[in-house]
Design a protein around this motif. Structure first.
Motif, mmCIF file in Angstrom:
data_model
loop_
_atom_site.group_PDB
_atom_site.id
_atom_site.type_symbol
_atom_site.label_atom_id
_atom_site.label_comp_id
_atom_site.label_asym_id
_atom_site.label_seq_id
_atom_site.Cartn_x
_atom_site.Cartn_y
_atom_site.Cartn_z
ATOM 1 N N ARG A 245 0.841 -1.253 0.005
ATOM 2 C CA ARG A 245 0.033 -0.033 -0.026
ATOM 3 C C ARG A 245 0.859 1.253 0.145
ATOM 4 O O ARG A 245 0.623 2.127 -0.835
ATOM 5 C CB ARG A 245 -1.048 -0.164 1.332
ATOM 6 C CG ARG A 245 -1.798 1.209 1.247
ATOM 7 C CD ARG A 245 -2.961 1.119 2.178
ATOM 8 N NE ARG A 245 -2.356 0.980 3.667
ATOM 9 C CZ ARG A 245 -2.561 0.018 4.607
ATOM 10 N NH1 ARG A 245 -3.111 -0.752 4.298
ATOM 11 N NH2 ARG A 245 -1.868 -0.053 5.790
ATOM 12 N N LYS A 246 1.828 1.250 0.758
ATOM 13 C CA LYS A 246 2.925 2.386 1.149
ATOM 14 C C LYS A 246 3.568 2.655 -0.396
ATOM 15 O O LYS A 246 3.903 3.845 -0.833
ATOM 16 C CB LYS A 246 3.886 2.176 2.005
ATOM 17 C CG LYS A 246 3.253 2.480 3.331
ATOM 18 C CD LYS A 246 3.917 2.328 4.370
ATOM 19 C CE LYS A 246 3.632 2.186 5.958
ATOM 20 N NZ LYS A 246 4.589 2.037 6.880
ATOM 21 N N THR A 247 4.011 1.599 -1.051
ATOM 22 C CA THR A 247 4.756 1.820 -2.074
ATOM 23 C C THR A 247 3.953 1.922 -3.470
ATOM 24 O O THR A 247 4.311 2.710 -4.223
ATOM 25 C CB THR A 247 5.725 0.346 -2.451
ATOM 26 O OG1 THR A 247 6.222 0.021 -1.264
ATOM 27 C CG2 THR A 247 6.299 0.204 -3.612
ATOM 28 N N LEU B 193 0.195 2.481 -3.810
ATOM 29 C CA LEU B 193 -1.054 3.183 -3.891
ATOM 30 C C LEU B 193 -1.023 4.361 -2.992
ATOM 31 O O LEU B 193 -1.671 5.263 -3.655
ATOM 32 C CB LEU B 193 -2.150 2.248 -2.899
ATOM 33 C CG LEU B 193 -2.436 0.981 -3.482
ATOM 34 C CD1 LEU B 193 -3.389 0.101 -2.660
ATOM 35 C CD2 LEU B 193 -3.019 1.130 -4.939
ATOM 36 N N GLU B 194 -0.357 4.733 -2.034
ATOM 37 C CA GLU B 194 -0.227 6.273 -1.322
ATOM 38 C C GLU B 194 0.415 6.984 -2.050
ATOM 39 O O GLU B 194 1.800 6.559 -2.646
ATOM 40 C CB GLU B 194 0.121 5.848 -0.240
ATOM 41 C CG GLU B 194 -0.731 5.325 0.912
ATOM 42 C CD GLU B 194 -0.275 5.126 2.199
ATOM 43 O OE1 GLU B 194 0.704 5.514 2.655
ATOM 44 O OE2 GLU B 194 -1.194 4.616 3.316
ATOM 45 N N LYS B 195 0.240 8.133 -2.088
ATOM 46 C CA LYS B 195 1.234 9.300 -2.812
ATOM 47 C C LYS B 195 1.919 9.966 -1.842
ATOM 48 O O LYS B 195 1.294 10.314 -0.630
ATOM 49 C CB LYS B 195 0.280 10.226 -3.636
ATOM 50 C CG LYS B 195 -0.471 9.719 -4.673
ATOM 51 C CD LYS B 195 -1.345 10.890 -5.337
ATOM 52 C CE LYS B 195 -2.186 10.210 -6.535
ATOM 53 N NZ LYS B 195 -2.930 11.417 -7.141
ATOM 54 N N PRO B 196 3.198 10.066 -2.175
ATOM 55 C CA PRO B 196 4.125 10.667 -1.038
ATOM 56 C C PRO B 196 3.694 12.164 -0.812
ATOM 57 O O PRO B 196 3.222 12.759 -1.644
ATOM 58 C CB PRO B 196 5.414 10.604 -1.620
ATOM 59 C CG PRO B 196 5.184 10.428 -3.101
ATOM 60 C CD PRO B 196 3.728 9.890 -3.084
ATOM 61 N N GLU B 197 3.870 12.650 0.520
ATOM 62 C CA GLU B 197 3.500 14.263 0.935
ATOM 63 C C GLU B 197 4.404 14.964 0.168
ATOM 64 O O GLU B 197 5.781 14.424 0.264
ATOM 65 C CB GLU B 197 3.561 14.181 2.236
ATOM 66 C CG GLU B 197 2.316 13.218 2.978
ATOM 67 C CD GLU B 197 2.613 13.499 4.646
ATOM 68 O OE1 GLU B 197 3.352 14.333 5.077
ATOM 69 O OE2 GLU B 197 1.831 12.684 5.336
ATOM 70 N N PRO B 198 4.241 16.098 -0.218
ATOM 71 C CA PRO B 198 5.266 16.934 -0.996
ATOM 72 C C PRO B 198 6.054 17.587 0.246
ATOM 73 O O PRO B 198 5.363 18.020 1.357
ATOM 74 C CB PRO B 198 4.121 17.986 -1.457
ATOM 75 C CG PRO B 198 2.735 17.805 -0.988
ATOM 76 C CD PRO B 198 2.911 16.544 -0.680
#
Length: 52
Positions: free
Chosen positions: A40-42, A44-49
């Motif tokens: 999921r972290k790799t 699906l989730e977008k990294p925070e700017p």
């Protein structure tokens, strides 16, 4: 000897069966390990700017 070489020749059904066993083994490994948080972290989730 010629009959032995003909029996050892790779057939399309052998390749298909090996691919299907590979998919089954990969799926089983993912089920046993269950790295859902990492997936999921790799993917699906977008990294925070980053903020300056």
């Amino acid at each position: 000897m010629a009959g032995l070489l003909q029996k050892l020749r790779l057939q399309p059904t052998d390749v298909k069966a090996a691919a299907m066993w590979g998919v089954a083994a990969g799926t089983g490994a993912l089920y046993l390990i269950q790295p859902w948080d990492w997936l999921r972290k790799t993917f699906l989730e977008k990294p925070e700017p980053e903020q300056k």
